[in-house]
Motif scaffolding. Structure first.
Motif, PDB file in Angstrom:
ATOM      1  N   LEU A   1       0.796  -1.171   0.018  1.00 54.31           N
ATOM      2  CA  LEU A   1       0.044  -0.108   0.079  1.00 54.31           C
ATOM      3  C   LEU A   1       1.032   1.299   0.017  1.00 54.31           C
ATOM      4  O   LEU A   1       0.193   2.325  -0.096  1.00 54.31           O
ATOM      5  N   ASN A   2       2.183   1.004  -0.001  1.00 58.01           N
ATOM      6  CA  ASN A   2       3.155   2.333   0.037  1.00 58.01           C
ATOM      7  C   ASN A   2       2.966   3.166  -1.427  1.00 58.01           C
ATOM      8  O   ASN A   2       2.847   2.520  -2.186  1.00 58.01           O
ATOM      9  N   GLY A   3       2.316   4.438  -1.006  1.00 56.33           N
ATOM     10  CA  GLY A   3       2.295   5.289  -2.188  1.00 56.33           C
ATOM     11  C   GLY A   3       1.122   5.024  -3.001  1.00 56.33           C
ATOM     12  O   GLY A   3       0.514   5.738  -4.008  1.00 56.33           O
ATOM     13  N   VAL A   4       0.087   4.098  -2.305  1.00 57.21           N
ATOM     14  CA  VAL A   4      -1.438   4.112  -3.051  1.00 57.21           C
ATOM     15  C   VAL A   4      -2.200   5.185  -2.683  1.00 57.21           C
ATOM     16  O   VAL A   4      -2.190   5.575  -1.422  1.00 57.21           O
ATOM     17  N   GLU A   5      -2.840   5.884  -3.561  1.00 55.22           N
ATOM     18  CA  GLU A   5      -3.626   7.027  -3.243  1.00 55.22           C
ATOM     19  C   GLU A   5      -5.104   6.623  -3.692  1.00 55.22           C
ATOM     20  O   GLU A   5      -5.213   5.805  -4.506  1.00 55.22           O
ATOM     21  N   GLY A   6      -6.225   7.068  -3.211  1.00 57.38           N
ATOM     22  CA  GLY A   6      -7.439   7.030  -3.612  1.00 57.38           C
ATOM     23  C   GLY A   6      -8.048   5.951  -3.058  1.00 57.38           C
ATOM     24  O   GLY A   6      -7.659   5.245  -2.288  1.00 57.38           O
ATOM     25  N   ARG A   7      -9.431   5.528  -3.477  1.00 55.44           N
ATOM     26  CA  ARG A   7     -10.098   4.543  -2.822  1.00 55.44           C
ATOM     27  C   ARG A   7      -9.945   3.084  -3.378  1.00 55.44           C
ATOM     28  O   ARG A   7      -9.786   3.034  -4.679  1.00 55.44           O
ATOM     29  N   THR A   8      -9.911   2.394  -2.556  1.00 59.75           N
ATOM     30  CA  THR A   8      -9.855   0.653  -2.996  1.00 59.75           C
ATOM     31  C   THR A   8     -11.233   0.077  -3.257  1.00 59.75           C
ATOM     32  O   THR A   8     -11.848   0.383  -2.327  1.00 59.75           O
ATOM     33  N   ALA A   9     -11.362  -0.111  -4.513  1.00 61.23           N
ATOM     34  CA  ALA A   9     -12.728  -0.472  -4.727  1.00 61.23           C
ATOM     35  C   ALA A   9     -13.261  -1.934  -4.043  1.00 61.23           C
ATOM     36  O   ALA A   9     -14.367  -2.252  -4.105  1.00 61.23           O
ATOM     37  N   ALA A  10     -12.131  -2.885  -3.840  1.00 61.07           N
ATOM     38  CA  ALA A  10     -12.566  -4.230  -3.207  1.00 61.07           C
ATOM     39  C   ALA A  10     -11.465  -4.813  -2.274  1.00 61.07           C
ATOM     40  O   ALA A  10     -10.158  -4.480  -2.699  1.00 61.07           O
ATOM     41  N   ILE A  11     -11.765  -5.688  -1.461  1.00 57.25           N
ATOM     42  CA  ILE A  11     -10.868  -5.982  -0.718  1.00 57.25           C
ATOM     43  C   ILE A  11     -11.166  -7.708  -0.924  1.00 57.25           C
ATOM     44  O   ILE A  11     -12.355  -8.254  -0.564  1.00 57.25           O
ATOM     45  N   GLY A  12     -10.186  -8.742  -1.177  1.00 59.12           N
ATOM     46  CA  GLY A  12     -10.449  -9.858  -1.266  1.00 59.12           C
ATOM     47  C   GLY A  12      -9.621 -10.777  -0.251  1.00 59.12           C
ATOM     48  O   GLY A  12      -8.463 -10.066   0.081  1.00 59.12           O
ATOM     49  N   VAL A  13     -10.121 -11.883   0.378  1.00 58.51           N
ATOM     50  CA  VAL A  13      -9.105 -12.488   1.338  1.00 58.51           C
ATOM     51  C   VAL A  13      -9.721 -14.130   1.321  1.00 58.51           C
ATOM     52  O   VAL A  13     -10.666 -14.461   1.020  1.00 58.51           O
ATOM     53  N   SER A  14      -8.525 -14.885   1.486  1.00 58.94           N
ATOM     54  CA  SER A  14      -8.772 -16.562   1.691  1.00 58.94           C
ATOM     55  C   SER A  14      -9.510 -16.577   3.092  1.00 58.94           C
ATOM     56  O   SER A  14      -8.594 -16.208   4.088  1.00 58.94           O
ATOM     57  N   GLU A  15     -10.307 -17.457   3.124  1.00 61.60           N
ATOM     58  CA  GLU A  15     -11.037 -17.526   4.367  1.00 61.60           C
ATOM     59  C   GLU A  15     -10.763 -18.846   4.869  1.00 61.60           C
ATOM     60  O   GLU A  15     -11.033 -19.118   6.123  1.00 61.60           O
ATOM     61  N   LYS A  16     -10.407 -19.865   3.889  1.00 59.54           N
ATOM     62  CA  LYS A  16     -10.234 -21.325   4.481  1.00 59.54           C
ATOM     63  C   LYS A  16      -9.618 -21.927   3.384  1.00 59.54           C
ATOM     64  O   LYS A  16      -9.538 -21.633   2.125  1.00 59.54           O
ATOM     65  N   PRO A  17      -9.091 -23.206   3.496  1.00 58.67           N
ATOM     66  CA  PRO A  17      -8.378 -23.940   2.720  1.00 58.67           C
ATOM     67  C   PRO A  17      -9.022 -24.274   1.189  1.00 58.67           C
ATOM     68  O   PRO A  17      -8.607 -23.909  -0.079  1.00 58.67           O
ATOM     69  N   CYS A  18     -10.208 -24.741   1.145  1.00 58.91           N
ATOM     70  CA  CYS A  18     -11.110 -25.090  -0.091  1.00 58.91           C
ATOM     71  C   CYS A  18     -12.447 -25.029   0.122  1.00 58.91           C
ATOM     72  O   CYS A  18     -13.155 -25.103   1.523  1.00 58.91           O
ATOM     73  N   GLU A  19     -13.483 -25.635  -0.740  1.00 61.32           N
ATOM     74  CA  GLU A  19     -14.753 -25.321  -0.815  1.00 61.32           C
ATOM     75  C   GLU A  19     -15.454 -26.402   0.259  1.00 61.32           C
ATOM     76  O   GLU A  19     -16.591 -26.548   0.428  1.00 61.32           O
ATOM     77  N   THR A  20     -14.657 -27.740   0.459  1.00 55.51           N
ATOM     78  CA  THR A  20     -15.248 -28.782   1.001  1.00 55.51           C
ATOM     79  C   THR A  20     -15.855 -28.281   2.450  1.00 55.51           C
ATOM     80  O   THR A  20     -15.293 -27.556   3.227  1.00 55.51           O
TER      81      THR A  20
END
Length: 123
Positions: free
Chosen positions: A63-82
């Protein structure tokens, strides 16, 4: 064409990762979790501890030097869909992503670690 920007986080049992995409460019960083010499892996509690320590540096880097709005945040929440797929190490990234999304009033998108691998290969 409007500028689209997104932040992604992944806290697997091996690496703390963060990536930012914006202005048509991507900055992706990862830091391997330290494993003591002679051992072959980490306990989940140790992985969570190391992610908690490493995530701020990953975020500061991408995020160093990032300006303006971030449109989305994505994250891995678990290993797989099982059904029942769960590892505590993903809580570090999920908690950070949820906090950032709430503070920035930015949509949060949850994925699996496995989906991240597939998307990275497609990219």
């Amino acid at each position: 064409m409007p500028n689209i920007s997104a932040l992604g986080l992944d806290t697997s049992n091996y690496t703390t990762s963060a990536a930012f995409f914006g202005d048509g460019e991507m900055d992706s960083r990862g830091m391997i979790l330290p494993v003591k010499e002679g051992e072959i892996g980490l306990r989940q509690s140790d992985a969570v501890f190391h992610h908690t320590r490493q995530l701020p540096a990953m975020l500061e880097g991408v995020l160093n030097g990032v300006e303006g709005r971030t449109a989305a945040i994505g994250v891995s929440e678990k290993p797989c869909e099982t059904e029942g797929s769960y590892m505590p190490c993903f809580l570090a990234g999920l908690g950070t992503a949820r906090s950032l999304a709430a503070a920035l009033k930015t949509p949060l998108f949850r994925f699996t670690h496995q989906q991240g691998h597939v998307a990275a290969a497609a990219f």
